[in-house]
Write an enzyme that holds these catalytic residues in place. Structure first.
Site, PDB file in Angstrom:
ATOM      1  N   SER A  28     -30.032 -14.577 -42.131  1.00 15.15           N
ATOM      2  CA  SER A  28     -28.490 -14.096 -41.549  1.00 15.15           C
ATOM      3  C   SER A  28     -29.099 -13.087 -40.385  1.00 15.15           C
ATOM      4  O   SER A  28     -28.429 -13.044 -39.486  1.00 15.15           O
ATOM      5  CB  SER A  28     -28.069 -13.453 -42.835  1.00 15.15           C
ATOM      6  OG  SER A  28     -27.419 -14.376 -43.744  1.00 15.15           O
ATOM      7  N   GLY A 100     -24.300 -23.413 -41.022  1.00 14.41           N
ATOM      8  CA  GLY A 100     -22.851 -22.780 -40.994  1.00 14.41           C
ATOM      9  C   GLY A 100     -22.893 -21.685 -40.567  1.00 14.41           C
ATOM     10  O   GLY A 100     -21.724 -21.253 -39.697  1.00 14.41           O
ATOM     11  N   ARG A 128     -18.441 -29.571 -43.658  1.00 20.24           N
ATOM     12  CA  ARG A 128     -18.112 -28.248 -44.021  1.00 20.24           C
ATOM     13  C   ARG A 128     -16.908 -27.915 -43.494  1.00 20.24           C
ATOM     14  O   ARG A 128     -16.544 -28.106 -42.354  1.00 20.24           O
ATOM     15  CB  ARG A 128     -19.353 -27.329 -43.609  1.00 20.24           C
ATOM     16  CG  ARG A 128     -20.440 -27.653 -44.752  1.00 20.24           C
ATOM     17  CD  ARG A 128     -21.716 -26.728 -44.751  1.00 20.24           C
ATOM     18  NE  ARG A 128     -21.376 -25.739 -45.244  1.00 20.24           N
ATOM     19  CZ  ARG A 128     -22.188 -24.588 -45.137  1.00 20.24           C
ATOM     20  NH1 ARG A 128     -23.412 -24.822 -44.505  1.00 20.24           N
ATOM     21  NH2 ARG A 128     -22.101 -23.418 -45.779  1.00 20.24           N
ATOM     22  N   SER A 173     -16.216 -14.027 -47.893  1.00 20.31           N
ATOM     23  CA  SER A 173     -17.417 -14.807 -46.806  1.00 20.31           C
ATOM     24  C   SER A 173     -17.655 -13.872 -45.670  1.00 20.31           C
ATOM     25  O   SER A 173     -17.277 -13.321 -44.907  1.00 20.31           O
ATOM     26  CB  SER A 173     -16.714 -15.943 -46.509  1.00 20.31           C
ATOM     27  OG  SER A 173     -17.517 -16.525 -45.418  1.00 20.31           O
ATOM     28  N   GLN A 175     -19.553 -14.882 -43.357  1.00 16.45           N
ATOM     29  CA  GLN A 175     -19.357 -15.654 -42.112  1.00 16.45           C
ATOM     30  C   GLN A 175     -18.166 -15.552 -41.505  1.00 16.45           C
ATOM     31  O   GLN A 175     -18.136 -15.341 -40.313  1.00 16.45           O
ATOM     32  CB  GLN A 175     -19.783 -17.145 -42.590  1.00 16.45           C
ATOM     33  CG  GLN A 175     -21.254 -17.700 -42.755  1.00 16.45           C
ATOM     34  CD  GLN A 175     -21.429 -18.774 -43.144  1.00 16.45           C
ATOM     35  OE1 GLN A 175     -20.371 -19.621 -43.150  1.00 16.45           O
ATOM     36  NE2 GLN A 175     -22.816 -19.227 -43.420  1.00 16.45           N
ATOM     37  N   ASP A 321     -26.609 -17.561 -52.185  1.00 19.86           N
ATOM     38  CA  ASP A 321     -27.531 -18.527 -51.803  1.00 19.86           C
ATOM     39  C   ASP A 321     -28.495 -18.776 -52.752  1.00 19.86           C
ATOM     40  O   ASP A 321     -29.203 -19.608 -52.736  1.00 19.86           O
ATOM     41  CB  ASP A 321     -28.207 -17.876 -50.360  1.00 19.86           C
ATOM     42  CG  ASP A 321     -27.121 -18.318 -49.437  1.00 19.86           C
ATOM     43  OD1 ASP A 321     -25.932 -18.846 -49.432  1.00 19.86           O
ATOM     44  OD2 ASP A 321     -27.339 -17.528 -48.357  1.00 19.86           O
ATOM     45  N   LYS A 348     -21.477 -25.489 -49.767  1.00 16.60           N
ATOM     46  CA  LYS A 348     -22.692 -25.008 -48.915  1.00 16.60           C
ATOM     47  C   LYS A 348     -23.345 -26.034 -48.141  1.00 16.60           C
ATOM     48  O   LYS A 348     -22.604 -27.337 -48.180  1.00 16.60           O
ATOM     49  CB  LYS A 348     -23.459 -24.269 -49.895  1.00 16.60           C
ATOM     50  CG  LYS A 348     -22.992 -23.065 -50.627  1.00 16.60           C
ATOM     51  CD  LYS A 348     -22.750 -22.201 -49.527  1.00 16.60           C
ATOM     52  CE  LYS A 348     -22.378 -20.668 -49.890  1.00 16.60           C
ATOM     53  NZ  LYS A 348     -21.747 -19.576 -48.671  1.00 16.60           N
ATOM     54  N   ARG A 352     -23.430 -27.637 -54.202  1.00 17.19           N
ATOM     55  CA  ARG A 352     -24.758 -27.080 -55.089  1.00 17.19           C
ATOM     56  C   ARG A 352     -24.593 -27.039 -56.593  1.00 17.19           C
ATOM     57  O   ARG A 352     -25.511 -27.078 -57.336  1.00 17.19           O
ATOM     58  CB  ARG A 352     -25.189 -25.562 -54.392  1.00 17.19           C
ATOM     59  CG  ARG A 352     -25.700 -25.767 -53.231  1.00 17.19           C
ATOM     60  CD  ARG A 352     -26.359 -24.454 -52.844  1.00 17.19           C
ATOM     61  NE  ARG A 352     -27.090 -24.607 -51.420  1.00 17.19           N
ATOM     62  CZ  ARG A 352     -27.289 -23.732 -50.599  1.00 17.19           C
ATOM     63  NH1 ARG A 352     -26.915 -22.429 -50.766  1.00 17.19           N
ATOM     64  NH2 ARG A 352     -28.095 -23.912 -49.424  1.00 17.19           N
ATOM     65  N   ARG A 396     -32.373 -25.230 -49.997  1.00 16.16           N
ATOM     66  CA  ARG A 396     -32.530 -24.522 -51.163  1.00 16.16           C
ATOM     67  C   ARG A 396     -32.539 -25.280 -52.757  1.00 16.16           C
ATOM     68  O   ARG A 396     -33.278 -24.727 -53.662  1.00 16.16           O
ATOM     69  CB  ARG A 396     -31.325 -23.296 -51.404  1.00 16.16           C
ATOM     70  CG  ARG A 396     -31.383 -22.450 -50.008  1.00 16.16           C
ATOM     71  CD  ARG A 396     -30.613 -21.256 -50.413  1.00 16.16           C
ATOM     72  NE  ARG A 396     -30.065 -20.614 -49.165  1.00 16.16           N
ATOM     73  CZ  ARG A 396     -30.969 -19.754 -48.316  1.00 16.16           C
ATOM     74  NH1 ARG A 396     -32.296 -19.619 -48.816  1.00 16.16           N
ATOM     75  NH2 ARG A 396     -30.548 -19.289 -47.347  1.00 16.16           N
TER      76      ARG A 396
HETATM   77  C1  S3P Z   1     -24.202 -16.097 -44.356  1.00 15.64           C
HETATM   78  C2  S3P Z   1     -22.997 -16.069 -45.520  1.00 15.64           C
HETATM   79  C3  S3P Z   1     -23.008 -16.623 -46.688  1.00 15.64           C
HETATM   80  C4  S3P Z   1     -24.197 -17.332 -46.948  1.00 15.64           C
HETATM   81  C5  S3P Z   1     -24.972 -18.023 -45.834  1.00 15.64           C
HETATM   82  C6  S3P Z   1     -25.314 -16.882 -44.576  1.00 15.64           C
HETATM   83  C7  S3P Z   1     -24.261 -15.030 -43.345  1.00 15.64           C
HETATM   84  O1  S3P Z   1     -22.061 -17.875 -46.296  1.00 15.64           O
HETATM   85  O2  S3P Z   1     -24.130 -18.251 -48.019  1.00 15.64           O
HETATM   86  O3  S3P Z   1     -26.143 -18.683 -46.351  1.00 15.64           O
HETATM   87  O4  S3P Z   1     -25.516 -14.946 -42.772  1.00 15.64           O
HETATM   88  O5  S3P Z   1     -23.260 -14.574 -42.996  1.00 15.64           O
HETATM   89  P1  S3P Z   1     -20.687 -17.610 -46.628  1.00 15.64           P
HETATM   90  O6  S3P Z   1     -19.936 -16.439 -45.674  1.00 15.64           O
HETATM   91  O7  S3P Z   1     -19.969 -18.874 -46.516  1.00 15.64           O
HETATM   92  O8  S3P Z   1     -20.390 -17.149 -48.098  1.00 15.64           O
END
Ligand code: S3P
Length: 443
Positions: A28, A100, A128, A173, A175, A321, A348, A352, A396
């Site tokens: 991240s 993602g 996704r 989230s 992200q 994760d 994901k 999962r 994973r």
């Molecule tokens: C991440 C946020 C998470 C995580 C992903 C990395 C990030 O996703 O599962 O592996 O770097 O911001 P979500 O925001 O969809 O929960």
């Protein structure tokens, strides 16, 4: 993934985890280090960068938008920032591969540019959900086309300007939060995001490290568009999400005593430690310190008798994760483990909940998938005849089932493991060094 280049793991049963090791850099933080340094003024020097396929896809995208990047060489990079308005149009689509994070964060950053962009990804990423970012970006004035199903490719059209919004996140989230913060850098006025639960805050911390003002009050995080990021130095810690496999491995393999060096222990990421401790794990944090605005520590894990628990719902976003690895711990624990409130796991890199339940059942473990979680009853993993698992291209899941070999009765084959490269290059070698009896074979 091209089946001709795919890989399988063969794991012989047993093994003890000992010694000390350092897992690769945080995924991240690596993505964000490229994105923010690219739009900063001046040069940013980065160390500890994850040279895995996901973060390298982000790096390649910025090179294609005119950013000069030296490296990476052993995790060291120099990024020559072009400033907030200095990116240029890429000649072809930007391929985010399996990532993602790369696609959703870039959607926000590109929404504010004066040129069009197209974001594409692999088969998993193309399934996704992307409306979770395109809908709030549209409220900010962005124009992004998706397929009729709300999936990639994403076509980001230039608009005359974005406006700041106030957006309560419909799901936990990081992200989506980060995507909107990146768009907010280009928006008129203030962009505020209100979280339903705390999620990883690397974007907020890193913007602050680049001298950009981010204001947090409780669940609300705000920034104002049009400021400046100033190049800086970033040290990226080892990824707790990669360390998680070894934390579980050392907990379940009798006699283990393993030290994991320089692991990021950001409070928004430590669900794995809290949940394993709740199950009775023996985990010690040593020499807590701060590096590059992120808390880090060495983590010592000794084998322990684990017991099943009802996983506290407030830990779910903090361990989002790590559930594939936690499910392996649950399979080795005494009694039942119940997870609820984790429907996000279904969208994901794979579903999962289903893929892990299928694999656990294949290994003779009682695992009942539920819409928002799972029930797992601890038991004996596999039989002397061995077991065969399909990771469905999910990195994973492949690494989690590899760890199950430590407590299996017979050999385990894990198929479709090539995507481990997205987050953990060198995993089989490091796992073998720790004590896992793993071999990698072309499939
Ligand atoms: C991440 C946020 C998470 C995580 C992903 C990395 C990030 O996703 O599962 O592996 O770097 O911001 P979500 O925001 O969809 O929960």
């Amino acid at each position: 993934m091209d089946p001709t280049t795919n890989l399988r793991y063969l794991i012989a049963p047993g093994g003890v985890f000992e010694g000390r090791l350092r897992v690769p850099g945080d995924k991240s933080i690596s993505h964000r280090s490229i994105m923010l340094s690219a739009i900063a003024d001046g040069v940013t020097r980065i160390s500890g960068f994850l040279e895995g396929a996901d973060a390298l896809a982000t790096l390649a995208a910025f090179r294609r938008m005119g950013v000069e990047i030296e490296g990476p060489t052993q995790g060291e990079l120099s990024v020559h920032g072009v400033g907030l308005r200095g990116l240029t149009q890429s000649e072809g689509p930007l391929d985010m591969g399996n990532s993602g994070t790369a696609m959703r964060l870039l959607a926000g950053l590109l929404a504010g540019q004066t040129f069009p962009s197209t974001l594409i990804g692999d088969e998993s990423l193309t399934r996704r959900p992307m409306r979770r970012v395109t809908a709030p970006l549209a409220q900010m004035g962005a124009q992004i086309l998706t397929t009729a199903d709300g999936t990639a490719p994403l076509r980001v059209e230039p608009v005359s300007g974005l406006r700041g919004i106030e957006y309560p996140l419909p799901m936990a989230s990081a992200q989506v939060k980060s995507c909107l913060m990146l768009a907010g850098l280009y928006a008129q006025g203030e962009t505020c995001i209100i979280e339903t639960a705390p999620t990883r805050d690397h974007t907020e911390r890193m913007l602050t490290a680049f001298g950009y003002s981010v204001r947090r009050a409780g669940a609300r995080v705000c920034l104002t568009g049009g400021g400046r990021l100033l190049g800086c130095r970033l040290n990226i810690p080892a990824d707790i999400s990669s360390a998680a496999f070894f934390m579980v491995g050392a907990s379940i393999a009798p006699g283990s005593d393993l030290l994991l060096e320089n692991v990021g222990i950001n409070p928004t990421r430590v669900g794995i430690i809290n949940i394993l401790r709740g199950m009775g794990a023996n985990i010690e944090l040593i020499d807590r310190r701060t590096a590059g605005g992120e808390p880090v520590a060495d983590i010592r894990v000794k084998a322990a008798r684990l017991r099943g628990i009802h996983i506290p719902v407030d830990q779910v976003p903090l361990a989002i994760d790590e559930f594939p690895a936690i499910f392996i711990a649950a399979a080795c624990a005494e009694g039942e483990t119940i997870l609820t409130g984790a429907e996000e796991l279904r969208v994901k890199e794979s579903d999962r909940i289903q893929v892990m339940a299928d694999g656990l059942v294949q290994l003779g473990i009682q695992a009942e998938p539920r819409p928002d979680g799972i029930r797992i009853l601890g038991g004996q993993i596999g039989s002397t005849d061995g077991g065969s698992i399909h990771a469905q291209g999910d990195h994973r899941i492949a690494m989690s089932f590899a760890m199950a070999g430590l407590r299996a009765e017979g050999p385990i084959e894990v198929h479709d493991c090539a995507n481990v490269e997205t987050s953990f290059p060198g995993f089989p070698g490091l796992a073998a060094q720790a004590g896992l009896k793993i071999q990698e074979q072309a499939a």
